[in-house]
Design a protein around this motif. Structure first.
Motif, PDB file in Angstrom:
ATOM      1  N   ALA A   1       0.826  -1.205   0.000  1.00  0.00           N
ATOM      2  CA  ALA A   1       0.000   0.000   0.000  1.00  0.00           C
ATOM      3  C   ALA A   1       0.862   1.259   0.000  1.00  0.00           C
ATOM      4  O   ALA A   1       0.588   2.219  -0.728  1.00  0.00           O
ATOM      5  CB  ALA A   1      -0.931  -0.010   1.207  1.00  0.00           C
ATOM      6  N   ARG A   2       1.922   1.261   0.798  1.00  0.00           N
ATOM      7  CA  ARG A   2       2.794   2.434   0.847  1.00  0.00           C
ATOM      8  C   ARG A   2       3.560   2.619  -0.454  1.00  0.00           C
ATOM      9  O   ARG A   2       3.734   3.757  -0.924  1.00  0.00           O
ATOM     10  CB  ARG A   2       3.762   2.293   2.020  1.00  0.00           C
ATOM     11  CG  ARG A   2       3.061   2.347   3.376  1.00  0.00           C
ATOM     12  CD  ARG A   2       4.014   2.111   4.527  1.00  0.00           C
ATOM     13  NE  ARG A   2       3.303   2.111   5.805  1.00  0.00           N
ATOM     14  CZ  ARG A   2       3.894   1.875   6.984  1.00  0.00           C
ATOM     15  NH1 ARG A   2       5.195   1.614   7.027  1.00  0.00           N
ATOM     16  NH2 ARG A   2       3.178   1.906   8.095  1.00  0.00           N
ATOM     17  N   LEU A   3       4.021   1.510  -1.045  1.00  0.00           N
ATOM     18  CA  LEU A   3       4.689   1.620  -2.338  1.00  0.00           C
ATOM     19  C   LEU A   3       3.733   2.144  -3.411  1.00  0.00           C
ATOM     20  O   LEU A   3       4.116   2.950  -4.263  1.00  0.00           O
ATOM     21  CB  LEU A   3       5.246   0.260  -2.754  1.00  0.00           C
ATOM     22  CG  LEU A   3       6.479  -0.240  -1.994  1.00  0.00           C
ATOM     23  CD1 LEU A   3       6.842  -1.641  -2.444  1.00  0.00           C
ATOM     24  CD2 LEU A   3       7.655   0.695  -2.197  1.00  0.00           C
ATOM     25  N   GLY A   4       2.484   1.666  -3.367  1.00  0.00           N
ATOM     26  CA  GLY A   4       1.505   2.164  -4.332  1.00  0.00           C
ATOM     27  C   GLY A   4       1.259   3.657  -4.189  1.00  0.00           C
ATOM     28  O   GLY A   4       1.173   4.382  -5.184  1.00  0.00           O
ATOM     29  N   LYS A   5       1.158   4.125  -2.948  1.00  0.00           N
ATOM     30  CA  LYS A   5       0.977   5.563  -2.729  1.00  0.00           C
ATOM     31  C   LYS A   5       2.186   6.352  -3.203  1.00  0.00           C
ATOM     32  O   LYS A   5       2.055   7.423  -3.797  1.00  0.00           O
ATOM     33  CB  LYS A   5       0.724   5.824  -1.244  1.00  0.00           C
ATOM     34  CG  LYS A   5      -0.637   5.338  -0.751  1.00  0.00           C
ATOM     35  CD  LYS A   5      -0.829   5.665   0.716  1.00  0.00           C
ATOM     36  CE  LYS A   5      -2.200   5.189   1.196  1.00  0.00           C
ATOM     37  NZ  LYS A   5      -2.405   5.469   2.641  1.00  0.00           N
ATOM     38  N   SER A   6       3.386   5.801  -2.958  1.00  0.00           N
ATOM     39  CA  SER A   6       4.599   6.495  -3.393  1.00  0.00           C
ATOM     40  C   SER A   6       4.659   6.600  -4.915  1.00  0.00           C
ATOM     41  O   SER A   6       4.967   7.660  -5.471  1.00  0.00           O
ATOM     42  CB  SER A   6       5.837   5.766  -2.863  1.00  0.00           C
ATOM     43  OG  SER A   6       5.843   5.726  -1.451  1.00  0.00           O
ATOM     44  N   VAL A   7       4.346   5.489  -5.596  1.00  0.00           N
ATOM     45  CA  VAL A   7       4.357   5.512  -7.062  1.00  0.00           C
ATOM     46  C   VAL A   7       3.312   6.481  -7.596  1.00  0.00           C
ATOM     47  O   VAL A   7       3.559   7.235  -8.547  1.00  0.00           O
ATOM     48  CB  VAL A   7       4.114   4.093  -7.608  1.00  0.00           C
ATOM     49  CG1 VAL A   7       3.915   4.124  -9.119  1.00  0.00           C
ATOM     50  CG2 VAL A   7       5.276   3.174  -7.251  1.00  0.00           C
ATOM     51  N   HIS A   8       2.131   6.474  -6.968  1.00  0.00           N
ATOM     52  CA  HIS A   8       1.067   7.386  -7.413  1.00  0.00           C
ATOM     53  C   HIS A   8       1.495   8.844  -7.237  1.00  0.00           C
ATOM     54  O   HIS A   8       1.321   9.663  -8.152  1.00  0.00           O
ATOM     55  CB  HIS A   8      -0.195   7.110  -6.610  1.00  0.00           C
ATOM     56  CG  HIS A   8      -1.308   8.065  -6.880  1.00  0.00           C
ATOM     57  ND1 HIS A   8      -2.005   8.100  -8.070  1.00  0.00           N
ATOM     58  CD2 HIS A   8      -1.848   9.058  -6.118  1.00  0.00           C
ATOM     59  CE1 HIS A   8      -2.913   9.055  -8.027  1.00  0.00           C
ATOM     60  NE2 HIS A   8      -2.834   9.653  -6.853  1.00  0.00           N
ATOM     61  N   ILE A   9       2.071   9.176  -6.086  1.00  0.00           N
ATOM     62  CA  ILE A   9       2.497  10.555  -5.834  1.00  0.00           C
ATOM     63  C   ILE A   9       3.598  10.960  -6.802  1.00  0.00           C
ATOM     64  O   ILE A   9       3.592  12.078  -7.348  1.00  0.00           O
ATOM     65  CB  ILE A   9       2.963  10.701  -4.375  1.00  0.00           C
ATOM     66  CG1 ILE A   9       1.757  10.541  -3.424  1.00  0.00           C
ATOM     67  CG2 ILE A   9       3.624  12.051  -4.146  1.00  0.00           C
ATOM     68  CD1 ILE A   9       2.138  10.522  -1.962  1.00  0.00           C
ATOM     69  N   GLN A  10       4.559  10.066  -7.051  1.00  0.00           N
ATOM     70  CA  GLN A  10       5.631  10.385  -7.989  1.00  0.00           C
ATOM     71  C   GLN A  10       5.099  10.592  -9.406  1.00  0.00           C
ATOM     72  O   GLN A  10       5.559  11.489 -10.122  1.00  0.00           O
ATOM     73  CB  GLN A  10       6.673   9.268  -7.970  1.00  0.00           C
ATOM     74  CG  GLN A  10       7.477   9.200  -6.681  1.00  0.00           C
ATOM     75  CD  GLN A  10       8.430   8.034  -6.658  1.00  0.00           C
ATOM     76  OE1 GLN A  10       8.456   7.224  -7.574  1.00  0.00           O
ATOM     77  NE2 GLN A  10       9.219   7.932  -5.603  1.00  0.00           N
ATOM     78  N   THR A  11       4.128   9.781  -9.810  1.00  0.00           N
ATOM     79  CA  THR A  11       3.550   9.947 -11.143  1.00  0.00           C
ATOM     80  C   THR A  11       2.844  11.289 -11.277  1.00  0.00           C
ATOM     81  O   THR A  11       2.981  11.995 -12.279  1.00  0.00           O
ATOM     82  CB  THR A  11       2.569   8.805 -11.434  1.00  0.00           C
ATOM     83  OG1 THR A  11       3.239   7.548 -11.302  1.00  0.00           O
ATOM     84  CG2 THR A  11       1.995   8.922 -12.838  1.00  0.00           C
ATOM     85  N   VAL A  12       2.074  11.649 -10.248  1.00  0.00           N
ATOM     86  CA  VAL A  12       1.376  12.942 -10.273  1.00  0.00           C
ATOM     87  C   VAL A  12       2.366  14.097 -10.273  1.00  0.00           C
ATOM     88  O   VAL A  12       2.200  15.087 -10.998  1.00  0.00           O
ATOM     89  CB  VAL A  12       0.412  13.035  -9.081  1.00  0.00           C
ATOM     90  CG1 VAL A  12      -0.193  14.437  -8.993  1.00  0.00           C
ATOM     91  CG2 VAL A  12      -0.702  12.005  -9.205  1.00  0.00           C
ATOM     92  N   LEU A  13       3.438  13.982  -9.473  1.00  0.00           N
ATOM     93  CA  LEU A  13       4.442  15.045  -9.433  1.00  0.00           C
ATOM     94  C   LEU A  13       5.150  15.193 -10.776  1.00  0.00           C
ATOM     95  O   LEU A  13       5.436  16.313 -11.207  1.00  0.00           O
ATOM     96  CB  LEU A  13       5.455  14.759  -8.323  1.00  0.00           C
ATOM     97  CG  LEU A  13       4.943  14.908  -6.883  1.00  0.00           C
ATOM     98  CD1 LEU A  13       6.034  14.522  -5.891  1.00  0.00           C
ATOM     99  CD2 LEU A  13       4.477  16.335  -6.617  1.00  0.00           C
TER     100      LEU A  13
END
Length: 228
Positions: free
Chosen positions: A164-176
């Protein structure tokens, strides 16, 4: 007997490795993420389709990275054709849909613009797509775990937390990255505008200077002709 005894000693370790693999598969098969970037020409409309299952979740996030106005029309419709969400000339948006069986359609509309094309980024997050699979099926392959003094449930919970944390990190990086691309396009557009207007101002100043020199010289030439 000695070989049998060695096999019984190694068996718990093999069982633990197999169970650990099934835990990882159960933890990581519940969601799928994908992102796309495409160019939407002026005066055009592009639609995409995603097949979903009942009791799943579809989340769509989009951003307009480049193009005049940084805006686009957007809509999501259900398999029955009902419009679930619609945005009018927005630069970004996030929508989540609790789905049923069928194909969901989401469209990006740039027909209101007759000149400027748009560069659009969007991300799909699909949750609970493997609803027919029992997440506890892996337990039938596990035997003798008490010998390892370890709880497989704790391992599964830990892997789920990491996932879950890796998914959130990937999502945030993609949005950034999408925001960074849009800001870079804006800065490059402003840079080109500044250069263009600087050149125009320089040309105007040179023309005005040449005109002033010509007028001053014409005044002195007229005065000489009057004296003669």
């Amino acid at each position: 007997m000695e070989s049998v005894r060695r096999f019984l000693c190694v068996l718990p370790v093999l069982v633990a490795l197999v169970s650990d693999r099934f835990v990882a598969l159960a933890a990581f098969s519940q969601s799928m993420d994908s992102d796309f970037t495409f160019t939407l020409p002026a005066g055009h409309k592009e639609c995409f389709y995603q097949t979903m299952r009942k009791d799943a979740s579809l989340e769509i996030e989009y951003q307009v990275l480049d193009g005049a106005g940084l805006d686009v029309d957007f809509l999501i419709s259900s398999p029955s054709g009902q419009v679930l969400f619609s945005d009018y000339r927005k630069s970004d948006g996030v929508h989540t849909v609790e789905t049923e069986d069928g194909d969901y359609m989401f469209c990006f509309d740039n027909t209101f613009s007759s000149v400027s094309e748009k560069l659009i980024f969007f991300e799909l997050i699909l949750d609970n797509m493997d609803v027919d699979e029992d997440p506890d099926e892996w337990k039938e392959y596990v035997h003798g775990t008490d010998m390892l003094d370890m709880k497989l449930e704790d391992i599964m919970e830990g892997i789920n937390n990491v996932k879950a944390r890796l998914g959130k990190s990937v999502h945030i990086q993609t949005v950034l990255r999408a925001f960074e691309a849009r800001d870079r396009n804006i800065q490059e557009s402003n840079f080109n505008r500044v250069n263009m207007w600087s050149v125009i101002n320089l040309v105007v100043m040179m023309l005005v200077s040449a005109l002033q020199v010509y007028l001053v010289r014409s005044l002195f030439e007229d005065s000489r002709k009057i004296r003669t």
